[in-house]
Design an enzyme around this catalytic site. Structure first.
Site, PDB file in Angstrom:
ATOM      1  N   HIS A 464      -1.731   0.794  36.639  1.00  0.00           N
ATOM      2  CA  HIS A 464      -1.073   1.503  37.750  1.00  0.00           C
ATOM      3  C   HIS A 464      -1.953   2.646  38.244  1.00  0.00           C
ATOM      4  O   HIS A 464      -2.896   3.079  37.576  1.00  0.00           O
ATOM      5  CB  HIS A 464       0.319   2.018  37.361  1.00  0.00           C
ATOM      6  CG  HIS A 464       0.337   3.041  36.272  1.00  0.00           C
ATOM      7  ND1 HIS A 464      -0.096   4.341  36.431  1.00  0.00           N
ATOM      8  CD2 HIS A 464       0.758   2.952  34.973  1.00  0.00           C
ATOM      9  CE1 HIS A 464       0.067   5.012  35.306  1.00  0.00           C
ATOM     10  NE2 HIS A 464       0.578   4.178  34.394  1.00  0.00           N
ATOM     11  N   CYS A 481      -0.221   2.961  29.120  1.00  0.00           N
ATOM     12  CA  CYS A 481      -0.614   2.185  30.304  1.00  0.00           C
ATOM     13  C   CYS A 481      -2.090   2.408  30.611  1.00  0.00           C
ATOM     14  O   CYS A 481      -2.717   3.383  30.136  1.00  0.00           O
ATOM     15  CB  CYS A 481       0.215   2.589  31.496  1.00  0.00           C
ATOM     16  SG  CYS A 481       1.930   1.998  31.441  1.00  0.00           S
TER      17      CYS A 481
END
Length: 506
Positions: A464, A481
């Site tokens: 992301h 992440c």
């Protein structure tokens, strides 16, 4: 034998003298001839033989009369095979002693000449059966008369007259009655159809009925006179409504057909309306007129159609577009990236304008085009992503070749990014991340709002964007992440597909 006659002989004695035997053979006229003693001297009679008048020949009148009568009888018998029996009549028309063909002609002639006299103010007007377009099935009637009453069968002579149904032509009759008695008539107004630019469709103006002499009453009077053998009949006209020749129903059907044609008008390749035609443009090609029996004729301008056909190559021809599909390493298609399109080239258009005009006039707006197609090919792109935690880099491969790499920030030692082989399973365009975003009482949590371009490949783990909350990348600093600058995250978001393989290693 000859008769003996006397004649004077000035030179002396007679040329000859009859003998007793000759006298005996003389006819009575010669036996009574004047004797010589009664003839004055010097005029002694001279006897000569005159030709006997021929006996009259016997005349054979009886033989000739008999032959003629026999021939006439044979002729009458032969004729009776083809003639209708005496006394036969169809309606009021005698057809005895006629062949069926001659009888049919006599029936038609009598009906055509039968006259209806319209009485009333302004003087009488006369109309014949021909004026009214009167007809009967004369040939069928004549053939029936012959079949039921042939002359050769005396038992069928002098039958009762046959009935005949008289019909009149409604259009001819209406025109004739209007011309004969215009003061008694109000002409009807036909329904009309016209293209309305505001609605881009054909609209109907309804018909308005008129008033005139009742044509059915006139027909009945004509039939009554014909059946009775009268050649003239007087009728006091009655008035009735007169329908327009072009009715509202006809106009509505025409408008409906034309509007349906406008809905689909265009040049088609298969099921595809490749070149749609504007409704107003098509309507500009169409001319509406008076058709037969109240119909509305439709004529289409070929020149107008040709002007569009001349532009078709630029609108139809195209190069093939190859398909592009995204696959995994095994070749399984994950996504169609580019839809393949066949190339095509318009074939000859000779006669197309005429064919299109015929179709449009018939209410068919689907004008098919003939094209030659060039098939497309399919390009498969096997894509995968590798994440090197030690190098803090993400590598993108296509058909085994690296096409891009991005600097990342992976998870810290407390919240590490998991290693192993994964596949992309979901996408989220933007989302708030962290338990604290959803639970104000969460402990040891965080909340990062509006995280963009999220590509999920493991439980709660994704690529992301981090531009709005990271100042630098290249070292572990996330909660697990794979953080990237927003542009890189967007690239992966759009470049991968559900099922793209992701390998994470140290």
């Amino acid at each position: 034998m000859t008769d003996l006659v006397t004649r004077p002989n000035a030179d002396g004695p007679a040329d000859s003298q009859p003998t007793a035997d000759d006298s005996a053979q003389l006819p009575a006229a010669a036996a009574t001839a004047t004797p010589a003693s009664d003839v004055p001297a010097g005029d002694a009679p001279v006897y000569a033989w005159a030709p006997v008048e021929p006996a009259p020949k016997k005349r054979r009148w009886g033989l000739w009369i008999g032959v003629t009568a026999a021939a006439a009888a044979i002729g009458m018998v032969a004729a009776s095979v083809f003639l209708i029996a005496p006394g036969t009549a169809v309606a009021g028309v005698p057809v005895g002693f006629l062949t069926p063909g001659a009888a049919a002609a006599a029936i038609e002639t009598r009906l055509a000449e039968t006259t209806v006299v319209l009485t009333g103010p302004g003087g009488d007007a006369e109309l014949t059966g021909a004026d009214l377009g009167a007809t009967v099935d004369a040939q069928a009637l004549a053939e029936t008369a012959f079949a039921e009453h042939p002359m050769w069968n005396p038992t069928g002579w002098f039958p009762s007259p046959m009935d005949a149904e008289v019909q009149i032509d409604p259009v001819l009759a209406a025109d004739a009655l209007l011309a004969a008695a215009p003061d008694l008539s109000v002409a009807p107004a036909d329904a009309t159809v016209a293209f309305d630019a505001a609605s881009a469709s054909y609209q109907v103006t309804p018909a308005v009925p008129g008033e005139g002499i009742d044509a059915e009453a006139v027909r009945q009077s004509l039939q009554d006179a014909f059946l009775a053998g009268q050649q003239r009949i007087e009728v006091e006209p009655t008035l009735a409504a007169v329908d327009a020749e072009t009715t509202t129903t006809i106009a509505e059907a025409t408008a409906s057909r034309l509007n349906a044609m406008l809905d689909t008008a265009g040049f088609y390749i298969g099921e595809e309306r490749t070149v749609p035609l504007d409704r107003a443009v098509v309507a500009s090609w169409i001319t509406l007129g008076d058709g037969d029996r109240g119909t509305i004729s439709v004529e289409v301008d070929q020149a107008g159609i040709q002007s569009v056909i001349d532009t078709l190559p630029g609108l139809v021809n195209r190069e093939a577009v190859n398909a592009t599909v995204i696959t995994n390493k095994a070749g399984t298609v994950l996504r169609e990236d580019v839809t393949g399109v066949n190339g095509r080239a318009l074939e000859g258009t000779d006669g197309l304008a005429a064919d299109a005009a015929t179709q449009l006039a018939a209410g068919d707006g689907v004008i098919e085009l003939a094209v030659a197609e060039t098939p497309f090919t399919t390009v498969a792109l096997a894509r995968s992503v590798e994440v090197d935690l030690s190098a803090q880099q993400a590598y993108l491969f296509e058909n085994g070749t690296m096409v891009e790499s991005f600097t990342i920030s992976s998870g810290t030692a407390a919240t590490p990014t998991p290693t192993g082989n994964f596949t992309v399973f979901a996408y989220t365009r933007v989302q708030d991340m962290g338990a604290l975003c959803y639970n104000p009482n969460a402990v040891n949590s965080y909340c990062t709002e509006d995280v963009p371009y999220i590509t999920w490949f493991a439980p709660d783990i994704a690529f992301h964007g981090a531009s709005n909350f990271r100042s630098s990348l290249g070292y572990p600093q996330s909660h697990g992440c794979v953080n990237m600058w927003d542009d890189a995250a967007r690239f992966i978001y759009e470049w991968t597909a559900t099922g793209t393989e992701v390998s994470v290693y140290s």
